[in-house]
Design a protein around this motif. Sequence first.
Motif, PDB file in Angstrom:
ATOM      1  N   SER A 142     -30.024  29.161  30.700  1.00  0.00           N
ATOM      2  CA  SER A 142     -30.643  27.855  30.861  1.00  0.00           C
ATOM      3  C   SER A 142     -29.610  26.741  30.684  1.00  0.00           C
ATOM      4  CB  SER A 142     -31.762  27.675  29.830  1.00  0.00           C
ATOM      5  OG  SER A 142     -32.152  26.316  29.762  1.00  0.00           O
ATOM      6  N   GLY A 143     -29.495  25.883  31.698  1.00  0.00           N
ATOM      7  CA  GLY A 143     -28.565  24.770  31.611  1.00  0.00           C
ATOM      8  C   GLY A 143     -28.979  23.742  30.578  1.00  0.00           C
ATOM      9  N   HIS A 144     -30.274  23.467  30.482  1.00  0.00           N
ATOM     10  CA  HIS A 144     -30.765  22.518  29.480  1.00  0.00           C
ATOM     11  C   HIS A 144     -30.517  23.038  28.066  1.00  0.00           C
ATOM     12  CE1 HIS A 144     -32.738  20.788  32.970  1.00  0.00           C
ATOM     13  NE2 HIS A 144     -33.163  19.773  32.247  1.00  0.00           N
ATOM     14  N   ALA A 145     -30.756  24.336  27.866  1.00  0.00           N
ATOM     15  CA  ALA A 145     -30.509  24.926  26.549  1.00  0.00           C
ATOM     16  C   ALA A 145     -29.031  24.855  26.199  1.00  0.00           C
ATOM     17  CB  ALA A 145     -30.999  26.372  26.518  1.00  0.00           C
ATOM     18  N   MET A 146     -28.176  25.134  27.180  1.00  0.00           N
ATOM     19  CA  MET A 146     -26.739  25.098  26.936  1.00  0.00           C
ATOM     20  C   MET A 146     -26.258  23.680  26.660  1.00  0.00           C
ATOM     21  SD  MET A 146     -24.769  27.835  29.385  1.00  0.00           S
ATOM     22  CE  MET A 146     -23.210  27.336  28.636  1.00  0.00           C
ATOM     23  N   ALA A 147     -26.704  22.725  27.465  1.00  0.00           N
ATOM     24  CA  ALA A 147     -26.255  21.343  27.293  1.00  0.00           C
ATOM     25  C   ALA A 147     -26.660  20.783  25.931  1.00  0.00           C
ATOM     26  CB  ALA A 147     -26.817  20.469  28.415  1.00  0.00           C
ATOM     27  N   SER A 148     -27.915  21.006  25.559  1.00  0.00           N
ATOM     28  CA  SER A 148     -28.395  20.478  24.278  1.00  0.00           C
ATOM     29  C   SER A 148     -27.706  21.159  23.101  1.00  0.00           C
ATOM     30  CB  SER A 148     -29.910  20.640  24.170  1.00  0.00           C
ATOM     31  OG  SER A 148     -30.302  21.993  24.314  1.00  0.00           O
ATOM     32  N   MET A 149     -27.546  22.485  23.159  1.00  0.00           N
ATOM     33  CA  MET A 149     -26.899  23.200  22.066  1.00  0.00           C
ATOM     34  C   MET A 149     -25.422  22.838  21.964  1.00  0.00           C
ATOM     35  SD  MET A 149     -27.024  25.355  19.525  1.00  0.00           S
ATOM     36  CE  MET A 149     -28.328  26.594  19.548  1.00  0.00           C
ATOM     37  N   THR A 150     -24.727  22.770  23.083  1.00  0.00           N
ATOM     38  CA  THR A 150     -23.312  22.400  23.064  1.00  0.00           C
ATOM     39  C   THR A 150     -23.118  21.031  22.449  1.00  0.00           C
ATOM     40  OG1 THR A 150     -22.877  23.719  25.052  1.00  0.00           O
ATOM     41  CG2 THR A 150     -21.256  22.042  24.482  1.00  0.00           C
ATOM     42  N   PHE A 151     -23.924  20.072  22.875  1.00  0.00           N
ATOM     43  CA  PHE A 151     -23.800  18.709  22.354  1.00  0.00           C
ATOM     44  C   PHE A 151     -24.072  18.657  20.858  1.00  0.00           C
ATOM     45  CE2 PHE A 151     -25.920  14.684  21.252  1.00  0.00           C
ATOM     46  CZ  PHE A 151     -24.854  13.809  21.461  1.00  0.00           C
ATOM     47  N   VAL A 152     -25.143  19.303  20.427  1.00  0.00           N
ATOM     48  CA  VAL A 152     -25.527  19.248  19.009  1.00  0.00           C
ATOM     49  C   VAL A 152     -24.496  19.951  18.133  1.00  0.00           C
ATOM     50  CG1 VAL A 152     -27.202  20.098  17.321  1.00  0.00           C
ATOM     51  CG2 VAL A 152     -27.993  18.939  19.388  1.00  0.00           C
ATOM     52  N   VAL A 153     -24.048  21.144  18.524  1.00  0.00           N
ATOM     53  CA  VAL A 153     -23.062  21.863  17.709  1.00  0.00           C
ATOM     54  C   VAL A 153     -21.754  21.077  17.643  1.00  0.00           C
ATOM     55  CG1 VAL A 153     -21.707  23.979  17.495  1.00  0.00           C
ATOM     56  CG2 VAL A 153     -24.096  24.105  18.180  1.00  0.00           C
ATOM     57  N   ALA A 154     -21.338  20.493  18.767  1.00  0.00           N
ATOM     58  CA  ALA A 154     -20.121  19.676  18.769  1.00  0.00           C
ATOM     59  C   ALA A 154     -20.282  18.482  17.845  1.00  0.00           C
ATOM     60  CB  ALA A 154     -19.801  19.211  20.185  1.00  0.00           C
ATOM     61  N   LEU A 155     -21.463  17.860  17.858  1.00  0.00           N
ATOM     62  CA  LEU A 155     -21.719  16.708  17.000  1.00  0.00           C
ATOM     63  C   LEU A 155     -21.741  17.121  15.531  1.00  0.00           C
ATOM     64  CD1 LEU A 155     -22.100  13.837  18.012  1.00  0.00           C
ATOM     65  CD2 LEU A 155     -24.554  14.080  17.590  1.00  0.00           C
ATOM     66  N   VAL A 156     -22.305  18.280  15.237  1.00  0.00           N
ATOM     67  CA  VAL A 156     -22.306  18.785  13.862  1.00  0.00           C
ATOM     68  C   VAL A 156     -20.871  19.003  13.376  1.00  0.00           C
ATOM     69  CG1 VAL A 156     -22.861  20.773  12.404  1.00  0.00           C
ATOM     70  CG2 VAL A 156     -24.595  19.830  13.952  1.00  0.00           C
TER      71      VAL A 156
END
Length: 223
Positions: A142-156
């Motif tokens: 899922s592209g939406h799952a990947m985009a949201s997870m990538t952004f959040v983990v990077a922000l964390v």
Amino acid sequence: MQSLFSWLQQQLTPRRQAVVLLLVGVIVPFVIFGDLAEDVWEEQGFFFDVPILLAIHRTARPQLDVFVSYLTNLGVFWGVVPASIVTILLLIFRRRWRALEFFLFTLVGSGILNRSTKLLLHRVRPHLWTSPAPELDYGFPSGHAMASMTFVVALVILSWNSRWRWFVVIVGTMFVLVIGWTRLYLGVHYPSDVLAGWMVSLGWTVGVSLLINPHTVSRKISR
């Protein structure tokens, strides 16, 4: 002797942390993703995909369809993309060049991983009902799952040494889960698509952070 022991402990602790992070944050997620991708490649189904989708679909309502159709766009174009641009501008303003390098490399690499995997595996999206927000490309991961997870983990990772880290963890986790749920509610992804997206994004982002430490301060060149 005690001072020597303290020195050794200080030297080994970061390495132990790196090993644990490598195992939990990179190896385990990539192993899970690899197992899922292998089954998709061999065209094997997952026993949990259809029952979970049907259970979620039983909660569908016309008004909720409209709301979720808008909400799911926060996972990429209406949420992650603008927030990423703001983050990039903030890092440039604060002259955090190493963090900027990490953030850009992570986001671009995640997008390339998503498109490449979709084109390689060619997994067709579910057709259990007519979706209020249909998608036409392939579904795994899922592209939406990947985009949201990538952004959040990077922000964390970027905020880990600040007082905001637990706020980012809590709010970010809720955001990732909500975006994942919208993809299932709309019937455009199987749960395994979303899980695979989460795992590969987590492994990729943490792996990049081990190679490009965003908290490293670049030394100024003396003239």
